[in-house]
Write a protein that holds these residues in place. Structure first.
Motif, PDB file in Angstrom:
ATOM      1  N   ALA A  11      17.433  20.118 -16.796  1.00 32.14           N
ATOM      2  CA  ALA A  11      18.417  21.071 -16.269  1.00 32.14           C
ATOM      3  C   ALA A  11      19.629  20.332 -15.708  1.00 32.14           C
ATOM      4  CB  ALA A  11      17.777  21.946 -15.190  1.00 32.14           C
ATOM      5  N   ARG A  12      19.397  19.278 -14.942  1.00 24.09           N
ATOM      6  CA  ARG A  12      20.510  18.490 -14.390  1.00 24.09           C
ATOM      7  C   ARG A  12      21.296  17.807 -15.499  1.00 24.09           C
ATOM      8  NH1 ARG A  12      16.454  17.285 -10.154  1.00 24.09           N
ATOM      9  NH2 ARG A  12      17.157  18.391  -8.312  1.00 24.09           N
ATOM     10  N   HIS A  13      20.597  17.321 -16.479  1.00 20.34           N
ATOM     11  CA  HIS A  13      21.225  16.668 -17.634  1.00 20.34           C
ATOM     12  C   HIS A  13      22.149  17.662 -18.347  1.00 20.34           C
ATOM     13  CE1 HIS A  13      21.183  15.134 -21.852  1.00 20.34           C
ATOM     14  NE2 HIS A  13      21.247  13.968 -21.261  1.00 20.34           N
ATOM     15  N   SER A  14      21.640  18.849 -18.605  1.00 21.10           N
ATOM     16  CA  SER A  14      22.437  19.878 -19.290  1.00 21.10           C
ATOM     17  C   SER A  14      23.654  20.289 -18.471  1.00 21.10           C
ATOM     18  CB  SER A  14      21.583  21.116 -19.582  1.00 21.10           C
ATOM     19  OG  SER A  14      20.569  20.797 -20.498  1.00 21.10           O
ATOM     20  N   LEU A  15      23.454  20.486 -17.176  1.00 19.89           N
ATOM     21  CA  LEU A  15      24.577  20.869 -16.314  1.00 19.89           C
ATOM     22  C   LEU A  15      25.633  19.774 -16.261  1.00 19.89           C
ATOM     23  CD1 LEU A  15      22.736  22.592 -13.325  1.00 19.89           C
ATOM     24  CD2 LEU A  15      24.239  23.689 -15.004  1.00 19.89           C
ATOM     25  N   LEU A  17      26.326  17.565 -18.541  1.00 14.63           N
ATOM     26  CA  LEU A  17      27.040  17.547 -19.820  1.00 14.63           C
ATOM     27  C   LEU A  17      27.999  18.731 -19.928  1.00 14.63           C
ATOM     28  CD1 LEU A  17      24.190  16.447 -22.260  1.00 14.63           C
ATOM     29  CD2 LEU A  17      26.088  15.053 -21.375  1.00 14.63           C
ATOM     30  N   GLU A  18      27.543  19.902 -19.484  1.00 16.26           N
ATOM     31  CA  GLU A  18      28.408  21.092 -19.506  1.00 16.26           C
ATOM     32  C   GLU A  18      29.637  20.892 -18.618  1.00 16.26           C
ATOM     33  OE1 GLU A  18      26.075  24.515 -18.452  1.00 16.26           O
ATOM     34  OE2 GLU A  18      24.741  24.248 -20.173  1.00 16.26           O
ATOM     35  N   ASP A  19      29.467  20.184 -17.510  1.00 19.00           N
ATOM     36  CA  ASP A  19      30.582  19.908 -16.589  1.00 19.00           C
ATOM     37  C   ASP A  19      31.473  18.775 -17.073  1.00 19.00           C
ATOM     38  OD1 ASP A  19      29.741  21.889 -14.875  1.00 19.00           O
ATOM     39  OD2 ASP A  19      28.818  20.531 -13.421  1.00 19.00           O
ATOM     40  N   GLY A  20      31.101  18.144 -18.194  1.00 19.07           N
ATOM     41  CA  GLY A  20      31.884  17.043 -18.728  1.00 19.07           C
ATOM     42  C   GLY A  20      31.685  15.735 -17.991  1.00 19.07           C
ATOM     43  N   ARG A  21      30.572  15.615 -17.294  1.00 19.55           N
ATOM     44  CA  ARG A  21      30.293  14.374 -16.553  1.00 19.55           C
ATOM     45  C   ARG A  21      29.690  13.328 -17.482  1.00 19.55           C
ATOM     46  NH1 ARG A  21      28.751  15.833 -10.522  1.00 19.55           N
ATOM     47  NH2 ARG A  21      29.889  17.782 -10.389  1.00 19.55           N
ATOM     48  N   ASP A  22      29.959  12.090 -17.159  1.00 20.81           N
ATOM     49  CA  ASP A  22      29.377  10.979 -17.906  1.00 20.81           C
ATOM     50  C   ASP A  22      28.013  10.635 -17.335  1.00 20.81           C
ATOM     51  OD1 ASP A  22      31.596  10.671 -19.567  1.00 20.81           O
ATOM     52  OD2 ASP A  22      32.588   9.322 -18.155  1.00 20.81           O
ATOM     53  N   ILE A  23      27.063  10.429 -18.218  1.00 24.22           N
ATOM     54  CA  ILE A  23      25.730   9.992 -17.822  1.00 24.22           C
ATOM     55  C   ILE A  23      25.548   8.593 -18.402  1.00 24.22           C
ATOM     56  CG2 ILE A  23      23.253  10.430 -17.951  1.00 24.22           C
ATOM     57  CD1 ILE A  23      23.987  13.414 -18.467  1.00 24.22           C
ATOM     58  N   HIS A  24      25.385   7.622 -17.523  1.00 22.45           N
ATOM     59  CA  HIS A  24      25.240   6.223 -17.937  1.00 22.45           C
ATOM     60  C   HIS A  24      23.788   5.802 -17.795  1.00 22.45           C
ATOM     61  CE1 HIS A  24      29.602   5.597 -17.956  1.00 22.45           C
ATOM     62  NE2 HIS A  24      29.593   6.421 -16.925  1.00 22.45           N
ATOM     63  N   VAL A  25      23.259   5.172 -18.823  1.00 23.39           N
ATOM     64  CA  VAL A  25      21.894   4.663 -18.803  1.00 23.39           C
ATOM     65  C   VAL A  25      21.946   3.198 -19.232  1.00 23.39           C
ATOM     66  CG1 VAL A  25      19.565   4.884 -19.757  1.00 23.39           C
ATOM     67  CG2 VAL A  25      20.964   6.942 -19.401  1.00 23.39           C
ATOM     68  N   PRO A  26      21.561   2.280 -18.351  1.00 25.07           N
ATOM     69  CA  PRO A  26      21.522   0.881 -18.775  1.00 25.07           C
ATOM     70  C   PRO A  26      20.560   0.701 -19.955  1.00 25.07           C
ATOM     71  CG  PRO A  26      21.334   1.038 -16.390  1.00 25.07           C
ATOM     72  CD  PRO A  26      21.204   2.430 -16.935  1.00 25.07           C
ATOM     73  N   ALA A  27      20.944  -0.093 -20.923  1.00 24.17           N
ATOM     74  CA  ALA A  27      20.112  -0.309 -22.107  1.00 24.17           C
ATOM     75  C   ALA A  27      18.707  -0.786 -21.732  1.00 24.17           C
ATOM     76  CB  ALA A  27      20.793  -1.295 -23.048  1.00 24.17           C
ATOM     77  N   LEU A  28      18.595  -1.540 -20.638  1.00 25.46           N
ATOM     78  CA  LEU A  28      17.275  -2.003 -20.201  1.00 25.46           C
ATOM     79  C   LEU A  28      16.349  -0.847 -19.841  1.00 25.46           C
ATOM     80  CD1 LEU A  28      18.173  -5.023 -17.902  1.00 25.46           C
ATOM     81  CD2 LEU A  28      17.139  -5.104 -20.171  1.00 25.46           C
ATOM     82  N   VAL A  29      16.903   0.232 -19.335  1.00 29.93           N
ATOM     83  CA  VAL A  29      16.094   1.405 -19.003  1.00 29.93           C
ATOM     84  C   VAL A  29      15.511   1.999 -20.282  1.00 29.93           C
ATOM     85  CG1 VAL A  29      16.159   3.747 -18.050  1.00 29.93           C
ATOM     86  CG2 VAL A  29      17.333   1.881 -16.868  1.00 29.93           C
ATOM     87  N   VAL A  30      16.313   2.017 -21.343  1.00 33.43           N
ATOM     88  CA  VAL A  30      15.816   2.517 -22.623  1.00 33.43           C
ATOM     89  C   VAL A  30      14.662   1.633 -23.099  1.00 33.43           C
ATOM     90  CG1 VAL A  30      16.369   3.020 -25.029  1.00 33.43           C
ATOM     91  CG2 VAL A  30      18.042   3.521 -23.225  1.00 33.43           C
ATOM     92  N   SER A  31      14.820   0.320 -22.981  1.00 36.94           N
ATOM     93  CA  SER A  31      13.750  -0.601 -23.383  1.00 36.94           C
ATOM     94  C   SER A  31      12.470  -0.342 -22.604  1.00 36.94           C
ATOM     95  CB  SER A  31      14.174  -2.052 -23.148  1.00 36.94           C
ATOM     96  OG  SER A  31      15.257  -2.386 -23.946  1.00 36.94           O
ATOM     97  N   GLN A  32      12.619  -0.068 -21.325  1.00 34.28           N
ATOM     98  CA  GLN A  32      11.456   0.174 -20.480  1.00 34.28           C
ATOM     99  C   GLN A  32      10.760   1.494 -20.844  1.00 34.28           C
ATOM    100  OE1 GLN A  32      12.096   1.001 -16.229  1.00 34.28           O
ATOM    101  NE2 GLN A  32      10.696  -0.701 -15.822  1.00 34.28           N
ATOM    102  N   GLY A  49      23.158  12.508 -25.271  1.00 30.23           N
ATOM    103  CA  GLY A  49      24.250  12.935 -24.408  1.00 30.23           C
ATOM    104  C   GLY A  49      24.661  11.889 -23.389  1.00 30.23           C
ATOM    105  N   CYS A  50      24.111  10.688 -23.514  1.00 28.83           N
ATOM    106  CA  CYS A  50      24.341   9.637 -22.514  1.00 28.83           C
ATOM    107  C   CYS A  50      25.130   8.475 -23.103  1.00 28.83           C
ATOM    108  CB  CYS A  50      23.001   9.088 -22.015  1.00 28.83           C
ATOM    109  SG  CYS A  50      21.922  10.314 -21.259  1.00 28.83           S
TER     110      CYS A  50
END
Length: 117
Positions: A11-15, A17-32, A49-50
């Motif tokens: 829900a927070r992710h969708s909101l 994105l709808e608000d046009g906010r940037d969501i940053h995820v360090p690549a290391l988090v994806v690896s984990q 969306g990130c």
């Protein structure tokens, strides 16, 4: 770990994105987080969306120093804190204690904002 099984996270992710906010995820988090093939489809949708941000040498050094100051070895959490500080970002986590100790060890003002999922 990215808490993609939590409806509140989606829900927070969708909101955001709808608000046009940037969501940053360090690549290391994806690896984990990228482990279980049953979750990769959902995680892939979440990450679509990130901005998955590579970790450069400067951030890597800051995260290492931060681990030393906080007395921890969790380089992924330290990288999250280092990147959030550089971006002025909010950190969303299901494990606020570890992140909080890293934020306190970083000792910068203003400190990254911490929110619990």
């Amino acid at each position: 770990m990215i808490a993609i099984d939590d409806r509140r996270v989606w829900a927070r992710h969708s909101l955001a994105l709808e608000d046009g906010r940037d969501i940053h995820v360090p690549a290391l988090v994806v690896s984990q987080a990228w482990r279980d093939s049953r979750r990769q489809v959902r995680l892939g949708k979440f990450l679509a969306g990130c901005h998955v941000v590579p970790v450069g040498l400067g951030t890597a050094k800051i995260a290492g120093i931060l681990c030393g100051k906080a007395g921890t070895s969790d380089i992924v959490d330290a990288t999250v804190v280092a990147m959030a500080a550089s971006l002025g970002a909010i950190i969303w986590t299901s494990d606020p204690d570890d992140i909080r100790s890293l934020i306190e060890a970083q000792d910068i003002k203003p400190a990254p904002v911490l929110r619990t999922v």
